[in-house]
Design a protein around this motif. Structure first.
Motif, PDB file in Angstrom:
ATOM      1  N   MET A   1       0.840  -1.201   0.000  1.00 10.17           N
ATOM      2  CA  MET A   1       0.000   0.000   0.000  1.00 10.17           C
ATOM      3  C   MET A   1       0.873   1.249   0.000  1.00 10.17           C
ATOM      4  N   VAL A   2       0.295   2.314  -0.485  1.00  9.95           N
ATOM      5  CA  VAL A   2       1.029   3.556  -0.581  1.00  9.95           C
ATOM      6  C   VAL A   2       1.183   4.204   0.790  1.00  9.95           C
ATOM      7  N   MET A   3       2.293   4.903   1.008  1.00  9.85           N
ATOM      8  CA  MET A   3       2.495   5.616   2.258  1.00  9.85           C
ATOM      9  C   MET A   3       1.447   6.714   2.382  1.00  9.85           C
ATOM     10  N   GLN A   4       1.011   6.971   3.602  1.00  8.34           N
ATOM     11  CA  GLN A   4      -0.164   7.808   3.807  1.00  8.34           C
ATOM     12  C   GLN A   4       0.128   9.287   3.930  1.00  8.34           C
ATOM     13  N   THR A   5       1.385   9.672   4.127  1.00 11.63           N
ATOM     14  CA  THR A   5       1.669  11.091   4.324  1.00 11.63           C
ATOM     15  C   THR A   5       2.739  11.570   3.361  1.00 11.63           C
ATOM     16  N   PRO A   6       2.701  12.852   2.997  1.00 17.02           N
ATOM     17  CA  PRO A   6       3.752  13.402   2.139  1.00 17.02           C
ATOM     18  C   PRO A   6       5.127  13.317   2.783  1.00 17.02           C
ATOM     19  N   GLU A   7       5.171  13.433   4.117  1.00 17.48           N
ATOM     20  CA  GLU A   7       6.464  13.363   4.789  1.00 17.48           C
ATOM     21  C   GLU A   7       7.146  12.021   4.547  1.00 17.48           C
ATOM     22  N   GLU A   8       6.372  10.947   4.585  1.00 13.79           N
ATOM     23  CA  GLU A   8       6.939   9.617   4.366  1.00 13.79           C
ATOM     24  C   GLU A   8       7.407   9.451   2.922  1.00 13.79           C
ATOM     25  N   ILE A   9       6.680  10.049   1.969  1.00  9.44           N
ATOM     26  CA  ILE A   9       7.095   9.977   0.565  1.00  9.44           C
ATOM     27  C   ILE A   9       8.385  10.756   0.354  1.00  9.44           C
ATOM     28  N   LEU A  10       8.454  11.966   0.923  1.00 10.13           N
ATOM     29  CA  LEU A  10       9.661  12.779   0.774  1.00 10.13           C
ATOM     30  C   LEU A  10      10.869  12.115   1.412  1.00 10.13           C
ATOM     31  N   ALA A  11      10.643  11.356   2.464  1.00 15.53           N
ATOM     32  CA  ALA A  11      11.758  10.712   3.170  1.00 15.53           C
ATOM     33  C   ALA A  11      12.434   9.636   2.340  1.00 15.53           C
ATOM     34  N   THR A  12      11.775   9.170   1.294  1.00 17.19           N
ATOM     35  CA  THR A  12      12.376   8.119   0.469  1.00 17.19           C
ATOM     36  C   THR A  12      13.407   8.670  -0.513  1.00 17.19           C
ATOM     37  N   PHE A  13      13.426   9.990  -0.729  1.00 21.95           N
ATOM     38  CA  PHE A  13      14.372  10.584  -1.666  1.00 21.95           C
ATOM     39  C   PHE A  13      15.704  10.856  -0.981  1.00 21.95           C
ATOM     40  N   ALA A  14      16.793  10.657  -1.730  1.00 23.45           N
ATOM     41  CA  ALA A  14      18.126  10.917  -1.178  1.00 23.45           C
ATOM     42  C   ALA A  14      18.285  12.392  -0.829  1.00 23.45           C
ATOM     43  N   THR A  15      17.741  13.272  -1.646  1.00 26.72           N
ATOM     44  CA  THR A  15      17.731  14.711  -1.367  1.00 26.72           C
ATOM     45  C   THR A  15      16.287  15.200  -1.489  1.00 26.72           C
ATOM     46  N   PRO A  16      15.552  15.242  -0.378  1.00 21.77           N
ATOM     47  CA  PRO A  16      14.139  15.651  -0.421  1.00 21.77           C
ATOM     48  C   PRO A  16      13.916  17.026  -1.027  1.00 21.77           C
ATOM     49  N   ASP A  17      14.967  17.884  -1.043  1.00 24.98           N
ATOM     50  CA  ASP A  17      14.804  19.224  -1.584  1.00 24.98           C
ATOM     51  C   ASP A  17      14.507  19.221  -3.075  1.00 24.98           C
ATOM     52  N   MET A  18      14.785  18.105  -3.756  1.00 23.23           N
ATOM     53  CA  MET A  18      14.525  18.055  -5.197  1.00 23.23           C
ATOM     54  C   MET A  18      13.034  17.994  -5.498  1.00 23.23           C
ATOM     55  N   VAL A  19      12.210  17.698  -4.485  1.00 21.60           N
ATOM     56  CA  VAL A  19      10.764  17.604  -4.651  1.00 21.60           C
ATOM     57  C   VAL A  19      10.103  18.775  -3.928  1.00 21.60           C
ATOM     58  N   VAL A  20       9.246  19.487  -4.623  1.00 18.36           N
ATOM     59  CA  VAL A  20       8.524  20.623  -4.037  1.00 18.36           C
ATOM     60  C   VAL A  20       7.175  20.137  -3.521  1.00 18.36           C
ATOM     61  N   ARG A  21       6.810  20.637  -2.353  1.00 14.12           N
ATOM     62  CA  ARG A  21       5.505  20.303  -1.760  1.00 14.12           C
ATOM     63  C   ARG A  21       4.645  21.560  -1.696  1.00 14.12           C
ATOM     64  N   ARG A  22       3.450  21.507  -2.263  1.00 12.18           N
ATOM     65  CA  ARG A  22       2.512  22.620  -2.214  1.00 12.18           C
ATOM     66  C   ARG A  22       1.237  22.149  -1.520  1.00 12.18           C
ATOM     67  N   ASN A  23       0.928  22.762  -0.362  1.00 13.92           N
ATOM     68  CA  ASN A  23      -0.238  22.374   0.432  1.00 13.92           C
ATOM     69  C   ASN A  23      -1.480  23.146  -0.018  1.00 13.92           C
ATOM     70  N   PHE A  24      -2.636  22.527   0.152  1.00 15.33           N
ATOM     71  CA  PHE A  24      -3.909  23.160  -0.195  1.00 15.33           C
ATOM     72  C   PHE A  24      -5.004  22.553   0.679  1.00 15.33           C
ATOM     73  N   THR A  25      -6.163  23.152   0.587  1.00 12.73           N
ATOM     74  CA  THR A  25      -7.330  22.630   1.300  1.00 12.73           C
ATOM     75  C   THR A  25      -8.473  22.486   0.301  1.00 12.73           C
ATOM     76  N   ALA A  26      -9.047  21.288   0.258  1.00 12.68           N
ATOM     77  CA  ALA A  26     -10.150  21.013  -0.662  1.00 12.68           C
ATOM     78  C   ALA A  26     -11.233  20.262   0.087  1.00 12.68           C
ATOM     79  N   ALA A  27     -12.454  20.793   0.064  1.00 14.80           N
ATOM     80  CA  ALA A  27     -13.590  20.171   0.754  1.00 14.80           C
ATOM     81  C   ALA A  27     -13.245  19.902   2.214  1.00 14.80           C
ATOM     82  N   GLU A  28     -12.608  20.895   2.864  1.00 13.98           N
ATOM     83  CA  GLU A  28     -12.225  20.835   4.271  1.00 13.98           C
ATOM     84  C   GLU A  28     -11.250  19.693   4.564  1.00 13.98           C
ATOM     85  N   LYS A  29     -10.564  19.231   3.526  1.00 17.41           N
ATOM     86  CA  LYS A  29      -9.533  18.209   3.713  1.00 17.41           C
ATOM     87  C   LYS A  29      -8.184  18.783   3.293  1.00 17.41           C
TER      88      LYS A  29
END
Length: 472
Positions: A1-29
């Motif tokens: 199964m897929v990891m449930q949080t963006p933090e866990e996905i970013l942790a799999t990269f050797a340099t997490p800075d190469m991936v940009v994270r943009r947060n948003f809110t949709a339907a109160e989620k």
């Protein structure tokens, strides 16, 4: 199964800075976009954020998100973490929303690519001017444009643990032999390698004798040539990042054909093919035959020719074999340096090397002029079949040694051994020397001979296929 949080996905990269994270809110989620900024279209990212931000209607699952919010042509729900990471690295945007069991991958890739242009190595006076590029989708579209058939099969796969290079096996399902298609797929799927950068990296994996000096996989930069080969029952392999498409099975006689042969009169094309064959035989045997006549069999030479040669070689310090080897290696060094240097400088270098240097060493009495002439003619003749320059250069060297050591018998034995070796080679059930060994009369019309198109009613029998009829 897929990891449930963006933090866990970013942790799999050797340099997490190469991936940009943009947060948003949709339907109160709460949600996040994860993407590699250098690989994506910033405008498409902005459109996705705009569509998601502040939505009030409930987002029930990933499928409803794709159907109602994400409007890109390619989007899919993923539950496998490896697929999500591979998508981000390849230029997809991963959309994570709190409470959903799946992550949506949206294709927002943006890559600079070279425009479609005429291939430099296979230019024609009359005929199509487009050629394959380094872009994977462009190359597939060029083939699909020429083969607009529901029977056109395209099997895609990824090769390379680190590169995840896209590759595709292209064939006509109503023509190509399923055994050949399955064998090509099996060989490609069994490749376990770090990275694939060009189609050449796959060439040896597709060959039956990868250590042979002769190539056993065809290649072309022209979509019309690739489509014609696919129509005959061959299987093409398209590789991301390469403007060269591979084709199997391969026949030796293919390289005596030129793309322009099919856009001019059959009689002239036939003449050119026999001329290429004659030039190739001369390129391989001429240096060895010259050494043989001077070392062992000078009595076979015409008297006037022999006198002229003796006058020209008088006073040179080297025996014929050593002299020929020196000139041969000298020409190879000049050719190699001309290729490696910048184009303008390399052109000047080849002129200086071929004319000034040759004239100087002949006048100095170090090398005789007939040796320069023989190697020059042989080297020029090699370029009539450019796809085999490496193989035939080695053969030329071997036949020169055989002629210098064993004389005419060495050349004859070497020729017999070469033909025997080639006749024993096979490419996906197709004899390497077909249609000559074994003799297949049906295929002689487009071997060295070039028959008119209206007479080509059958597909080549040499190529394994399940539909022999080309036209009625």
């Amino acid at each position: 199964m897929v990891m449930q949080t963006p933090e866990e996905i970013l942790a799999t990269f050797a340099t997490p800075d190469m991936v940009v994270r943009r947060n948003f809110t949709a339907a109160e989620k709460k949600g996040s976009l994860l993407f590699a900024p250098d690989m994506v279209d910033a405008k498409a990212i902005g459109q996705i954020l705009f569509a998601l931000e502040g939505r009030n209607d409930e987002i029930q699952n990933a499928e409803s998100l794709i159907r109602r919010v994400i409007y890109t042509a390619e989007a899919a729900a993923e539950t496998n973490i490896e697929a999500v990471i591979a998508g981000i690295v390849a230029g997809d945007c991963a959309i994570w929303i709190e409470g959903l069991d799946e992550i949506v991958l949206a294709n927002v890739r943006m890559r600079e690519k070279r425009g479609v242009a005429e291939p430099q190595n296979e230019a024609v006076v009359r005929g199509p001017r487009d050629g394959f590029t380094e872009d994977f989708k462009t190359n597939l579209s060029l083939l699909q444009t020429r083969l607009k058939s529901a029977q056109l099969g395209i099997k895609k796969l990824k090769i390379g643990r680190n590169s995840n290079t896209n590759a595709a096996v292209v064939f006509l399902a109503n023509v190509a032999s399923p055994k050949v298609v399955d064998e090509v797929m099996r060989r490609l799927q069994s490749i376990d390698i770090d990275a694939v950068y060009d189609s050449y990296n796959l060439e040896t994996f597709l060959e039956y004798r990868p250590r042979s000096i002769f190539k056993q996989v065809g290649y072309t930069e022209r979509p019309d040539s690739a489509a014609a080969k696919i129509s005959e029952g061959r299987v093409a392999v398209v590789v991301e990042g390469s403007p060269v498409v591979l084709t199997v099975p391969f026949l030796l006689v293919e390289d005596f054909h030129s793309a322009e042969d099919y856009y001019q009169r059959p009689a002239y094309s036939t003449f050119l093919r026999y001329l290429r064959l004659l030039a190739l035989v001369a390129a391989i045997l001429l240096p060895g035959l010259y050494v043989t006549l001077l070392e062992f069999n000078y009595d076979l030479s015409p008297l006037r020719f022999l006198v002229a040669i003796m006058n020209a070689t008088k006073g040179t310090p080297w025996p014929p074999l050593a002299e020929m080897l020196i000139v041969l290696l000298l020409f190879e060094i000049i050719r190699e340096s001309a290729i490696r240097m910048p184009r303008i400088v390399g052109m000047a270098m080849s002129i200086v090397g071929a004319i000034v240097l040759s004239e100087t060493i002949v006048r100095a009495g170090i090398i005789s002029s007939p040796s320069i002439l023989i190697i020059a003619v042989s080297s020029i003749a090699l370029f009539t079949v450019p796809n085999h320059i490496g193989s035939f250069t080695l053969l030329r060297l071997l036949f020169t040694l055989a002629g210098g050591v064993f004389g005419l018998y060495g050349l004859l034995i070497g020729s017999v051994f070469l033909v025997h070796y080639l006749a024993g080679m096979d490419s996906y059930g197709t004899p390497y020397l077909a249609p000559f060994a074994p003799l297949i009369k049906q295929d002689l019309g487009d071997s060295l001979n070039k028959r008119p198109l209206f007479e080509a009613k059958k597909r080549p029998k040499s190529i394994r296929n399940i539909n022999a009829t080309r036209q009625s």
